[in-house]
Design a protein around this motif. Sequence first.
Motif, PDB file in Angstrom:
ATOM      1  N   HIS A  26      46.073  50.119  52.015  1.00 21.73           N
ATOM      2  CA  HIS A  26      45.491  49.553  50.714  1.00 21.73           C
ATOM      3  C   HIS A  26      45.030  48.160  51.473  1.00 21.73           C
ATOM      4  CE1 HIS A  26      47.291  52.870  49.281  1.00 21.73           C
ATOM      5  NE2 HIS A  26      46.713  52.891  48.227  1.00 21.73           N
ATOM      6  N   GLU A  27      43.920  47.675  50.722  1.00 15.06           N
ATOM      7  CA  GLU A  27      43.463  46.567  50.830  1.00 15.06           C
ATOM      8  C   GLU A  27      44.168  45.475  50.310  1.00 15.06           C
ATOM      9  OE1 GLU A  27      38.749  47.743  51.388  1.00 15.06           O
ATOM     10  OE2 GLU A  27      39.270  46.438  49.925  1.00 15.06           O
ATOM     11  N   GLN A  28      44.586  45.739  49.099  1.00 15.54           N
ATOM     12  CA  GLN A  28      45.218  44.695  48.144  1.00 15.54           C
ATOM     13  C   GLN A  28      46.258  45.336  47.204  1.00 15.54           C
ATOM     14  OE1 GLN A  28      42.425  42.149  46.442  1.00 15.54           O
ATOM     15  NE2 GLN A  28      43.769  40.688  45.919  1.00 15.54           N
ATOM     16  N   VAL A  29      47.335  44.796  46.728  1.00 19.84           N
ATOM     17  CA  VAL A  29      48.457  45.345  45.855  1.00 19.84           C
ATOM     18  C   VAL A  29      48.605  44.155  45.088  1.00 19.84           C
ATOM     19  CG1 VAL A  29      50.319  46.682  45.093  1.00 19.84           C
ATOM     20  CG2 VAL A  29      48.925  47.478  47.362  1.00 19.84           C
ATOM     21  N   VAL A  30      48.461  43.900  44.066  1.00 23.62           N
ATOM     22  CA  VAL A  30      48.712  42.892  43.032  1.00 23.62           C
ATOM     23  C   VAL A  30      49.781  43.286  41.787  1.00 23.62           C
ATOM     24  CG1 VAL A  30      47.742  40.988  41.718  1.00 23.62           C
ATOM     25  CG2 VAL A  30      46.359  41.909  43.340  1.00 23.62           C
ATOM     26  N   PHE A  31      51.037  42.437  42.068  1.00 24.82           N
ATOM     27  CA  PHE A  31      51.819  42.738  40.872  1.00 24.82           C
ATOM     28  C   PHE A  31      51.781  41.518  39.579  1.00 24.82           C
ATOM     29  CE2 PHE A  31      53.506  44.775  44.671  1.00 24.82           C
ATOM     30  CZ  PHE A  31      54.435  45.862  43.940  1.00 24.82           C
ATOM     31  N   CYS A  32      51.628  42.115  38.439  1.00 22.51           N
ATOM     32  CA  CYS A  32      51.128  41.148  37.464  1.00 22.51           C
ATOM     33  C   CYS A  32      52.363  41.256  36.588  1.00 22.51           C
ATOM     34  CB  CYS A  32      49.845  41.822  36.729  1.00 22.51           C
ATOM     35  SG  CYS A  32      48.676  42.233  37.935  1.00 22.51           S
ATOM     36  N   HIS A  33      52.865  40.017  35.882  1.00 22.93           N
ATOM     37  CA  HIS A  33      53.920  39.872  34.901  1.00 22.93           C
ATOM     38  C   HIS A  33      53.372  38.719  33.926  1.00 22.93           C
ATOM     39  CE1 HIS A  33      58.122  38.771  33.679  1.00 22.93           C
ATOM     40  NE2 HIS A  33      57.391  39.595  32.948  1.00 22.93           N
ATOM     41  N   ASP A  34      53.361  39.195  32.833  1.00 21.82           N
ATOM     42  CA  ASP A  34      53.017  38.171  31.875  1.00 21.82           C
ATOM     43  C   ASP A  34      54.419  38.002  30.834  1.00 21.82           C
ATOM     44  OD1 ASP A  34      51.288  36.232  30.166  1.00 21.82           O
ATOM     45  OD2 ASP A  34      51.733  37.818  28.841  1.00 21.82           O
ATOM     46  N   ARG A  35      55.062  36.910  30.858  1.00 20.61           N
ATOM     47  CA  ARG A  35      56.231  36.906  30.118  1.00 20.61           C
ATOM     48  C   ARG A  35      56.154  36.903  28.727  1.00 20.61           C
ATOM     49  NH1 ARG A  35      60.927  34.600  32.119  1.00 20.61           N
ATOM     50  NH2 ARG A  35      59.783  33.473  34.024  1.00 20.61           N
ATOM     51  N   ASP A  36      55.024  36.274  28.057  1.00 18.12           N
ATOM     52  CA  ASP A  36      54.941  36.297  26.619  1.00 18.12           C
ATOM     53  C   ASP A  36      54.690  37.643  26.051  1.00 18.12           C
ATOM     54  OD1 ASP A  36      55.266  33.567  26.745  1.00 18.12           O
ATOM     55  OD2 ASP A  36      53.096  33.032  26.730  1.00 18.12           O
TER      56      ASP A  36
END
Length: 369
Positions: A26-36
Amino acid sequence: MSASAAPARLNGLVFDRADELGADVHEQVVFCHDRDSGLKAIIAIHDTTLGPALGGTRIYPYASEADALTDVLRLSRGMTYKSAAAGMDLGGGKAVIIGDPARIKTRDLLLAYGRFVDTLGGRYVTAADVGSTADDLDIVAEATRHVVGKNTGGSGDSGYSTAYGVFCAMRAAAEHRYGPAGLAGRTVGVEGVGKVGSRLVALLSSAGVDRILVADPYQPALDQLTSTLGHVSAVESILVEDVDIYAPCALGATLTAPHVRDLKAAIVCGAANNQLATADVADELRARDILWVPDYVANAGGVVQVGAELYGKDHEEVEAKIAAIATTTTEILLSAEREGISTRAAADAVVEQRLAARRAELADSEPAR
């Protein structure tokens, strides 16, 4: 890092997996977290050789983050193969948001997700999937322009296009197996009658199919179909029924080796992604002389519709490209027979040849150093 330095080990999550995904890249794996907003999402970009990575956003209550990661890696790879097989100038990507959409889906969460998509600068273009809708995409689009399939300024829900592509593939497979009569007089079992499966049932009911069996845990969906279409009957599980064609249209991995050994259907063709629990199930299907239309071939109608938005294609061009799924299906079935290989291997070869040709073009166009 020097060439001799040891790579970091990530417990087999991305770079050092022990399963079949370990052999893929895989070229890119992004983990995204928005606390609010509480957003927890993973965006996976598998391959952008043919164009920007396009794929839907699945909102699902995964048991663990590891399960979510495995799903997004499999789904994004499938999108690369789906777009390539359909002749689209698109790469493969996918996103998953962890949680029950009925509980977590809020305007703030969707806007936060859109902001994360926007940080990728168009390398990933999102659309709808299980748990998300065209209405949701209208909100996501307030935070990023890298969205297709929305209601406002987009082509809207792609459920019909996906169903029509599956129908074209199924009809081609039936003609390959049964001759010119194709679907006429056959019994088809549709597992999952949501926004794609229900439309597939409607298409089948007008195509001379003798009997349609449907299964879904959501009783109102079953009641709607059985009350309006006289030759549609609800059953507990399609896998154990005596059908000519099995159409998995819910979540994936329903085709395990034990299930295939008990399967009564002569053809498998449906809308679900990643229908094979493991890659070797394709050989089990071939050994039992069951024609399986690879899921990424059959269910490409939706990506054809929403992908056309990026290139300004009109409705007639989209319809023709979806209808061409039938031709692709026939070619793959013939190739598998001729080469003595599984339909998965035959379909993968088509995709890998296209990707290799494009990589060669890109290499030739690079300026000499």
